[in-house]
Structures are given as structure tokens and as C-alpha cells.
Motif scaffolding. Structure first.
Motif, PDB file in Angstrom:
ATOM      1  N   ARG A  51      -2.665   7.818   5.655  1.00 13.37           N
ATOM      2  CA  ARG A  51      -3.145   7.408   4.338  1.00 13.37           C
ATOM      3  C   ARG A  51      -4.638   7.088   4.387  1.00 13.37           C
ATOM      4  N   ALA A  67       0.806  -1.220   0.000  1.00 12.58           N
ATOM      5  CA  ALA A  67       0.000   0.000   0.000  1.00 12.58           C
ATOM      6  C   ALA A  67       0.843   1.277   0.000  1.00 12.58           C
ATOM      7  N   ASP A  92      -7.670   8.569   2.310  1.00 13.90           N
ATOM      8  CA  ASP A  92      -8.526   7.690   1.501  1.00 13.90           C
ATOM      9  C   ASP A  92     -10.001   7.831   1.875  1.00 13.90           C
ATOM     10  N   GLY A  94      -6.879   2.463  -2.064  1.00 18.89           N
ATOM     11  CA  GLY A  94      -6.392   2.837  -3.387  1.00 18.89           C
ATOM     12  C   GLY A  94      -6.243   1.623  -4.288  1.00 18.89           C
ATOM     13  N   LYS A 151       4.486   9.215   7.973  1.00 21.69           N
ATOM     14  CA  LYS A 151       4.274   8.130   7.011  1.00 21.69           C
ATOM     15  C   LYS A 151       4.652   6.777   7.595  1.00 21.69           C
ATOM     16  N   ASP A 155       0.737   4.050  -2.929  1.00 21.26           N
ATOM     17  CA  ASP A 155       0.262   5.393  -2.624  1.00 21.26           C
ATOM     18  C   ASP A 155       1.256   6.433  -3.155  1.00 21.26           C
ATOM     19  N   GLU A 156       2.539   6.119  -3.051  1.00 22.41           N
ATOM     20  CA  GLU A 156       3.548   7.082  -3.473  1.00 22.41           C
ATOM     21  C   GLU A 156       3.716   7.120  -4.990  1.00 22.41           C
ATOM     22  N   ASP A 180      -6.133  -2.001   1.424  1.00 26.19           N
ATOM     23  CA  ASP A 180      -5.822  -0.648   0.990  1.00 26.19           C
ATOM     24  C   ASP A 180      -6.895  -0.153   0.032  1.00 26.19           C
ATOM     25  N   ARG A 230      -4.706   7.071  -4.023  1.00 19.83           N
ATOM     26  CA  ARG A 230      -3.754   7.438  -5.060  1.00 19.83           C
ATOM     27  C   ARG A 230      -3.342   6.267  -5.938  1.00 19.83           C
ATOM     28  N   ALA A 231      -3.369   5.057  -5.365  1.00 24.38           N
ATOM     29  CA  ALA A 231      -2.961   3.890  -6.152  1.00 24.38           C
ATOM     30  C   ALA A 231      -3.888   3.677  -7.344  1.00 24.38           C
ATOM     31  N   GLY A 282      -6.227  11.285  -1.854  1.00 28.24           N
ATOM     32  CA  GLY A 282      -6.209   9.891  -1.399  1.00 28.24           C
ATOM     33  C   GLY A 282      -6.498   8.953  -2.552  1.00 28.24           C
TER      34      GLY A 282
END
Lengths: 274, 424
Positions: free
Chosen positions: B408, B99, B412, B151, B402, B103-104, B149, B268-269, B266
Motif C-alpha cells: 500500500r 488504513a 501511495d 490516503g 496484502k 484503502d479497500e 496512512d 485510495r482512502a 494509491g
């Protein structure tokens, strides 16, 4: 190749602190159950031995899973069917009516009925950790055995080269089938199992496979039969006698000491270690 | 003889009209048509009804198998429990560890996608494999994935959502053209685009316009918060026609589509992005039976299920943290300000889950679920954001870093109140 995999459910080790003991007996109501991890590795090993990893849906052998226990154990068996096993058998009994010896005797009777080429089992179950069933079963059957398998290579399904996890390294043995093999953790490494069907050098994903969602739905159509323990063994006497169970005593709170002198004094007089 | 047959048919119709089972099996509409048209063409319809009945299996419900005594029961079936267990393991072992990176970078790692494919999420959404379709099962899947997760869950569910929508609404010709690709070993990526970049977006008042041109349509407008915006090959785009709003199938390669990865706070994935359409050729999804409000509602419920999953992750994270974290000589969970917050979190999470389940369960049973959906959305949007905020707060300074996943989840969970682009 036909493989028989005994599978046991165990109380979820992550919920160990929920276990209660009343009147010398462990209370099992309200516990969450999981398949014994080493048995899951055995199922995974059996599946890898009976498939071509490129087309895992086309089964190239038969995997029969068997478990001992009450009706609720069916869930554990269904999960194994969902990951790919072909047939399940539940031997109706309860946990307190079995021990390693009785299991081995019952499995012997079952092996004589089912006639598998290989019995694959976890090296031990994580509740009792007694590590005896595989060895006893091989002895009762008069079959060769290889325990703590860290890798298996099938030689034309006639014999297996088993790398055993032993102190300070591994020991390779060749067993002629039919045989009893118990598996250790490393067997589910990407190259732990080499079947006759899968291309050499194939890398499996690390660990035990996930059941496909469709296979979960289809698992209820696979055969799951119930057998009475009495139909397999006439003598249900246990060799292990359970005395009483008790929880380990809870630790007392520690104390703070102010000086080194006080600490030394306490170590001498109270802890008596100096 | 013919009179006898007719009489038999009519008495059958009357019995059908009074029966309770059509509601349960979602056949009330066809049945009422049959009764309404009466003796005129009833026999054809009765046989059509029988065919439909044979096709539809009893929908699996939150109640599991229908029980003879119909006791109130919120259990799920054994298969659903196994689906949930499998997904839970997948979320814990595969999604959660991936995750932070996802996300990054804003992309789903290939290994994650391969493992997800082996789960057969798409196969499960497709009807061809013969198993029953249950929105409750889809809800459980969404919830468990988002527990790993949100994302990654949205990224994985975008294609599943498109398939769900196609299976539910597409014409036989559209199904034949579009669905087989999803059953293959390397299925295409697809997504659903509903949101628009406007203030107070309302999915019932769309600024994107669809104009008919011969057998096809041309879409013009902007879409926002589209999952997998830069990768999806097939887009299901909501747009306003001269009449009702509709949903349109747009191929990525068509002219007149500009994709803008916009980045988001959020989820982001999932690679949320914007989509500009300028007379993009499209095909209308389904026929006159297409129900746009239901389409929107099923999207809302998918997001609610995701919010429930991620909120569950927050709760499971803060409980051990607050029991272990010692301040002022005792675990912080001994402080009422902390303990009460966690208790509220647990209560509201259960309420979110029950509201979502009820709406989805009604949808599964063919009952109206619009009211239930809106109550759920309002409640979930508010409480999920609260749980996200409290999750960060309970971890104090750690929550802001983080090192801990709560920041996160906070980001989200804010999507639950605004996003539409999915489908159960």
C-alpha cells in the motif's frame, strides 16, 4: 470538585532494550520518556469526572496535576494540561531522591495545601511497580481509599461508588469524599466513569483522549508552578535503599541435538531435570 | 514642529529600511513600500506597519524561538513537539488500524473522522482562535498523519488545505462568508483541485479556462486527482484566466459540475476523482496580492511532507522485519544487500525531511522558497518512490501480499511526484 492527580514520567517501555547499566547504576541519559500509562488513565478519569461529555470544553471542576522530578518533567505536565487539566505543579527533585514513602509524605503536605476533594492516581507506575503511594497517602491523610478502580460513579460529588478489580471479579465499595482512589486499566472503558454532569449511558471513546491541537498551543498559558521538595517534607530520608542495579544475564545460544538419546542424556547430565 | 515630526518619521523609516527584523517577520514588502513612498504618505504606512507587526507574532520556525545568538539549530519548539507526539499517537492508534479498510473501500470511516475532529485540525488552521499559524507545524501534522496512512491523511487534510488557502489568500469578504462554517461542530468538506488529465501536466499551463462574467467567473475544463471528489462541498479550482492563472471557489451544488470518481492506484482512502466543469460559476480567490506560484508551491510541500511521513512508516517497518526474518541461518539484515538498502533508505529519508523542512521554514519566515520547493519536489518524488519499491523488495514475497502494508505504501508513495491538490 477539585481533583489532584499525581503523574509520573517513566522510561518508554518500548525502548527497554536501550537501558544501560554502568557501575551498578541505571543510565537514564538518552532514554525516551512517556507518562506512566496508569497515571494517564487517572488524568482521563479526573477529566471525565469534572465535565459534561456533551460540552467537554466547559470545565465543571478543577484538575490539578502534580509530578516529581527535574525540569524535563514539565513536558509531561504540559501534555496533561493540553488534554484538559487546569493547573500543574512540579515538585523539584530527582528520581533517585524519592521513594514511595517520601512521595506519599510529600503528597500529604501538598493535599493539605491544595485541599482537593479527591486524589486520583494510577494503581502503580510501570518502572518500580511497587503499588504503594495511594495506600500510604490515604493512611497518612486518614482518608478512605479505594484501589484498582475499574469504574467510578459519582454520587452528587459527595461520595463515589468504586468498582474495584479484584481476583475473580469486581468488588463495589462506596467511599465518602475526600478520598484517595487508584485506577486500573478498565477505568478508560467507554462507560468507566459516570460523573454528575454527563448524561447517564454516555459512551466515551475507548482509552485516553487526544489533546486538541489548539489546546496544546494554549497549554503554555496554563499555570505550572515549581515547588521545592524541602518545602513539603522536612525529612527526606528514604525507606528504600537501592543496592546495585544489574541487567539480567543474556541468554546463551541453544544447541541442536541429533538424537533422542542425546537429548535425554543432556537433560540428565547438563540440565539435570530428569 | 511639523518639520521635526517629519524628520523623526524619516529617520524612523531609514532605520527600518536597514534593519534585519522585517525579513524575519515577513514584513519587508510593506516596509519597502513605506520607504519608497517616503514622505508622501509614510506616516499612514508606518502606522499600518505597526498594526501588521502587532498582528503577526514571531512565526514559529524550525528553529523554534529565535535565539539570541542565532546558532544554527534544527530543533522544533516544545509545542510543536507536543503536536507531533499527539499526532503520532493518533496515527498509530487510529489511522494505521483503519488504513487497510479505507484503502479497500475508498472512504474514511465515521469513527476515524469523529476522532480526527476531536483533534481540532481545522481549528488549528483557523486564525480566529488566536494562536500563531505556522506552516512548519502544518508540515509536522501532515508528516505524522501520513506515517499512519497517506490516503487517510489526504482525506483529512483536504478540508484543512482549503482552509489554509482561504486564510492565506481570501479577501475579508470571502473569509467572512466561508470560514465560520469550518469552525463549527460539523464542518463542511472542502478540497483543492489543481491536476488535469493531460500528459506532462504543468500547473503553470492550465487547460481549464476561467472567463469573467460580471462580478463572477465561469470555469470550463477538466480536473483530475481531486481529493474527496465526490464528497467535497467547496472546491478550490486552479484555472487559467486571460492573464495569470488563478484559483476559484466553486460550490458543489452549482450547475455545470460533473464529478467522476475515477479510482486511483494509491491514496485510495482520499477518494481521488475527476471533475468536469462546463461554464461552472465561480468566485475568484483573493485579490491582486494572490500569488499563484506560491499557492502551487505550498501544495507541493504538503505532498512532500506526506511522502516523508509514509517513507518513515516504511523504514520503521522494514528494520524490525529484516532483523527478525531468518533465511540461510541468520537474520536477512546480516546480508549487505539488505543492510545497505536500509541504510540508504534512512539517509535519503533524512535528506527528504531536511529539504522539505528548509523550504517550509523559509515560507514561514516570509522568504522566497520556490527554488527550495523545486529541489525538494524532485528529490522527494524520486527517493520516495525508491523507498516504496525497496520496502516491498525487502519483504520479498510477503511484501507483495496484502498481509503487509508495504504494498500500500508503495502505491501511495507514487503520488508524491504527481499530485498538487493540497495546501500547507
Amino acid at each position: 470538585m477539585k481533583i489532584l492527580v499525581p503523574l509520573k514520567r517513566v522510561a518508554d517501555p518500548d525502548n527497554a532494550n536501550k537501558i544501560k547499566v554502568t557501575a551498578g547504576k541505571i543510565e537514564t541519559t538518552g532514554l525516551e520518556w512517556k507518562p506512566n500509562p496508569f497515571d494517564e488513565y487517572a488524568v482521563e478519569t479526573a477529566l471525565r469526572l469534572t465535565e459534561d461529555a456533551a460540552t467537554p470544553k466547559a470545565r465543571k471542576g478543577e484538575v490539578v496535576v502534580v509530578s516529581f522530578g527535574p525540569k524535563e518533567v514539565d513536558t509531561t505536565l504540559r501534555s496533561a494540561l493540553a488534554t484538559g487539566a487546569d493547573k500543574a505543579i512540579r515538585i523539584d527533585t530527582t528520581d533517585d531522591a524519592i521513594d514511595g514513602d517520601l512521595l506519599a509524605r510529600a503528597l500529604k503536605a501538598l493535599v493539605e495545601k491544595e485541599k482537593p476533594d479527591l486524589v486520583l492516581l494510577g494503581k502503580q507506575q510501570v518502572e518500580g511497580d511497587s503499588n504503594q503511594v495511594g495506600q500510604l497517602l490515604a493512611e497518612y491523610l486518614g482518608w478512605p481509599q479505594a484501589t484498582f478502580a475499574g469504574s467510578i460513579v459519582s454520587e452528587a460529588d459527595k461520595s463515589l461508588v468504586v468498582s474495584r478489580e479484584v481476583d475473580g471479579g469486581s468488588l463495589k465499595v462506596r467511599v465518602t469524599l475526600p478520598a484517595v482512589v487508584s485506577v486500573d486499566l478498565r477505568i478508560v472503558n467507554p462507560k468507566g466513569v459516570q460523573s454528575v454532569f454527563t448524561k447517564a449511558g454516555h459512551n466515551y471513546p475507548e482509552g485516553v483522549r487526544f489533546a486538541a491541537l489548539m489546546a496544546i498551543m494554549a497549554a503554555k498559558k496554563k499555570p505550572l508552578t515549581e515547588v521545592k521538595l524541602a518545602d513539603l517534607v522536612s525529612d527526606p530520608t528514604l525507606k528504600v535503599k537501592t543496592g546495585a542495579a544489574e541487567l539480567p544475564p543474556s541468554r546463551k545460544a541453544g544447541i541442536k541435538v541429533k538424537t533422542v538419546q542425546e537429548l535425554v542424556a543432556k537433560l540428565k547430565t547438563e540440565a539435570k531435570v530428569l | 514642529m511639523s518639520t521635526n515630526l517629519e524628520g523623526l518619521g524619516l529617520s524612523l523609516l531609514n532605520r527600518l529600511a536597514g534593519a534585519e527584523w522585517p525579513d524575519r517577520w515577513g514584513l519587508r514588502k510593506s516596509l519597502e513600500q513605506a520607504v519608497y513612498r517616503g514622505s508622501k504618505s509614510s506616516y499612514a504606512l508606518v502606522s499600518k506597519l505597526a498594526r501588521e507587526l502587532a498582528q503577526k507574532r514571531a512565526p514559529s520556525q524550525l528553529h523554534g524561538a529565535p535565539r539570541p545568538n542565532d546558532l544554527f539549530d534544527l530543533g522544533i519548539s516544545e509545542e510543536q513537539q507536543m503536536v507531533r507526539d499527539t499526532l503520532r499517537r493518533f496515527a498509530t492508534e487510529v489511522l494505521r488500524p483503519a488504513a487497510l479498510d479505507a484503502d479497500e473501500t475508498g472512504v474514511v470511516a465515521a469513527t476515524v473522522r469523529t476522532k480526527a475532529l476531536s483533534l481540532g485540525l481545522l481549528q488549528q488552521a483557523l486564525p480566529e482562535e488566536g494562536a500563531e499559524r505556522s506552516m512548519v507545524t502544518h508540515m509536522l501534522v501532515a508528516e505524522e498523519l501520513a506515517r499512519g496512512d497517506m490516503g487517510l491523511a489526504v482525506a483529512l487534510l483536504a478540508s484543512v488545505s482549503a482552509v489554509n488557502a482561504l486564510v492565506r489568500w481570501a479577501t475579508p469578504a470571502q473569509k467572512a462568508a466561508r470560514l465560520p462554517a469550518f469552525a463549527g461542530d460539523s464542518p463542511p468538506l472542502a478540497t483543492v483541485a489543481v491536476n488535469e488529465p493531460t500528459v506532462l501536466f504543468d500547473p503553470k499551463r492550465l487547460a481549464t479556462r476561467a472567463q469573467r462574467k460580471g462580478a463572477h467567473w465561469l470555469l470550463t475544463g477538466s480536473k483530475a486527482l481531486v481529493p474527496l471528489a465526490s464528497h467535497a462541498e467547496l472546491l478550490l479550482v486552479a484555472a487559467q484566466t486571460a492573464g495569470e492563472p488563478g484559483v476559484f471557489l466553486v460550490d458543489r451544488q452549482s450547475a455545470g459540475i460533473e464529478l467522476v470518481p475515477e479510482g486511483s492506484m494509491g491514496v485510495r482512502a482520499a477518494g481521488l476523482g475527476s471533475l468536469r466543469l462546463d461554464r461552472a460559476p465561480a468566485e475568484r480567490l483573493g485579490d491582486e496580492t494572490f500569488d499563484y506560484p506560491q499557492f502551487v508551491d505550498l501544495g507541493i510541500l504538503a505532498w512532500c511532507a506526506l511522502a516523508v511521513g509514509t517513507s518513515q512508516a516504511v523504514l520503521e517497518h522494514v528494520i524490525p522485519y529484516c532483523n527478525d526474518r531468518v533465511a540461510f541461518g541468520e537474520p536477512i539484515s546480516h546480508r549487505q544487500a539488505v543492510a545497505f538498502t536500509i541504510a540508504d533508505m534512512a539517509i535519503e529519508l533524512d535528506a527528504m525531511r531536511l529539504l522539505t523542512s528548509r523550504a517550509v521554514c523559509r515560507a514561514d519566515r516570509g522568504l522566497s522558497f520556490q527554488r527550495e520547493t523545486y529541489l525538494t519536489r524532485l528529490f522527494v518524488a524520486e527517493k520516495a518512490m525508491q523507498i516504496g519499491t525497496d520496502g516491498v523488495q525487502l519483504l520479498g514475497g510477503h511484501g507483495y501480499t496484502k498481509e503487509e502494508p508495504v504494498e500500500r505504501w508503495f502505491r501511495d508513495l507514487r503520488a508524491a511526484g504527481i499530485a498538487y491538490g493540497l495546501h500547507l
